[in-house]
Design an enzyme around this catalytic site. Sequence first.
Site, PDB file in Angstrom:
ATOM      1  N   LYS A  25      46.802  94.672  45.515  1.00  0.00           N
ATOM      2  CA  LYS A  25      46.978  93.306  45.006  1.00  0.00           C
ATOM      3  C   LYS A  25      45.295  93.186  44.390  1.00  0.00           C
ATOM      4  O   LYS A  25      44.643  92.874  43.611  1.00  0.00           O
ATOM      5  CB  LYS A  25      47.563  92.146  45.717  1.00  0.00           C
ATOM      6  N   ASN A  26      44.656  93.385  45.653  1.00  0.00           N
ATOM      7  CA  ASN A  26      43.497  92.916  45.300  1.00  0.00           C
ATOM      8  C   ASN A  26      42.478  94.323  44.544  1.00  0.00           C
ATOM      9  O   ASN A  26      41.630  94.096  44.449  1.00  0.00           O
ATOM     10  CB  ASN A  26      42.533  93.206  46.741  1.00  0.00           C
ATOM     11  N   ARG A  95      42.649  83.562  42.951  1.00  0.00           N
ATOM     12  CA  ARG A  95      40.960  83.866  43.213  1.00  0.00           C
ATOM     13  C   ARG A  95      40.665  84.350  41.644  1.00  0.00           C
ATOM     14  O   ARG A  95      39.366  84.125  41.363  1.00  0.00           O
ATOM     15  CB  ARG A  95      40.439  84.015  44.191  1.00  0.00           C
ATOM     16  N   ASP A 119      44.345  81.908  49.704  1.00  0.00           N
ATOM     17  CA  ASP A 119      44.729  81.837  51.237  1.00  0.00           C
ATOM     18  C   ASP A 119      43.637  80.963  51.857  1.00  0.00           C
ATOM     19  O   ASP A 119      42.468  81.083  51.656  1.00  0.00           O
ATOM     20  CB  ASP A 119      44.615  82.483  51.991  1.00  0.00           C
TER      21      ASP A 119
END
Length: 435
Positions: A25-26, A95, A119
């Site tokens: 994901k990151n 984000r 989160d």
Amino acid sequence: MAEGSTWGVEPIGPLRGDVTVRGSKNAITKHMVAALLSDTPSVISNAPEIGDVDITAQMLRALGVVVRVEADKICVEPPVIGGSRVPLEFTGLNRIPILLVGPLLHRVGEAFVPMVGGDRIGTRPVDFHVEALRQLGAEVEQTPEGLEAKAVKLRGARIRLPFPSVMATETILLTAVLAEGRTIIENAAIEPEVIELALFLQRMGAHLELRPDRRFIIEGVETLTGANHRLNGDRIEAFSYLVAGLMTGGEVRVHGCPQGRLITAIATLQGMGATFEITDDWLLAKADGPLKTAVVDTDTHPGFMTDWQSPLVVLFTQAEGMSVLHETVFENRFNYVDALRAMGAEAELYNNCLGSRPCRFRETSALHSIVVRGRTQLRGANITVPDVRGGFAYVIAAAAADGPSTLRDVHHLERGYHRPLEAFAGLGLHINRVA
Ligand code: EPU
């Protein structure tokens, strides 16, 4: 991945089998943003099917960019950018909007991005991003809705980050590669996902190098060209499945994540008594006897990463004696612990720095250290998932409990893990989506 989805988990004993992890994901979401720096297409493969990719794709499409998802490939085609404003409906979803500022300034000269979310694991300000963008020549204004930015010309600068922030480093990389002149990032983050993004930018034609002392040196270029990249495997998912095997007394073989991304995780689990089989293609962890306790500080790379923290704390419940985890990256990352206690875990939170060194949160009221006493037989429970990593840790706990559990709000979890239901079912766990 609807909001409010619930899973039922029935433990079956040791989890055994194989899991293949995809790109993280990151990394994937940042590569999708980087693709906007060129007007020719980029293709990123080994992409996970996760909520954050859907959100990011919709965000790019709202800017007039063509994003095609074909199996594990994501093609981003930004010949023109149709707008400079990310719609307010993306407020708080993840984000990624903050990373769009630099590319939009280069392509359109102005940008609006709504308030970022992600989160709730700390205050998570964006001051490093804003300050860096200003140093690079952007006019940035923080409004109640988000960030308004404009720039006639972006210029290189020497920027020292107060803390090696992952996404602030990425904001600077994504802005400096097309800025005029040289940018130096001091105290930069060097997480594997940051390096992966830097390599992608280099592949697009960026001139950058990484010095041994956490400094990136970037020489701005005039244009970049779209590039192709196959993502490396997700080290957070890999660690989590290895822990799921150990937690249940089983053994899980994880494919697709290079050993080098897990060096600290492997060492930590070895210290607790786990043994590993490691090949070029997969890693397997098992424990032949009882697990031993550990004292662990989370840290920036190459330390023990904060996103590995919640599975490790769950695993501490199965070690004989007292273990300690000192969280030094985010001040509020133990919001999953109440539910773990309700499952029977003996755990206490402290605002002291209980690890091997003091951190930025010493002398604050932030409960950022935990002491866990094991070994405990966990009980099944009805749990509401607070965030992506805490959510996955609950599945691991539920898999080792002595009765069924239900997990509500699993959409948090599905934002970051590739097909977790199928992966756990493949390890033998009885896990289903319930009405
Ligand atoms: N910080 C500031 N100001 C800023 C930026 C960061 O004070 O402008 C502080 C943060 O509050 C935190 C510390 O710096 O205390 C480090 O935060 P960092 O900026 O490195 O975190 P991030 O970039 O927002 C990314 C990952 C996180 C991961 C951290 C640390 C993404 C989308 N998120 O967050 O991943 O935990 O780096 O490695 O890349 C997750 O995937 O669940 C997740 C939270």
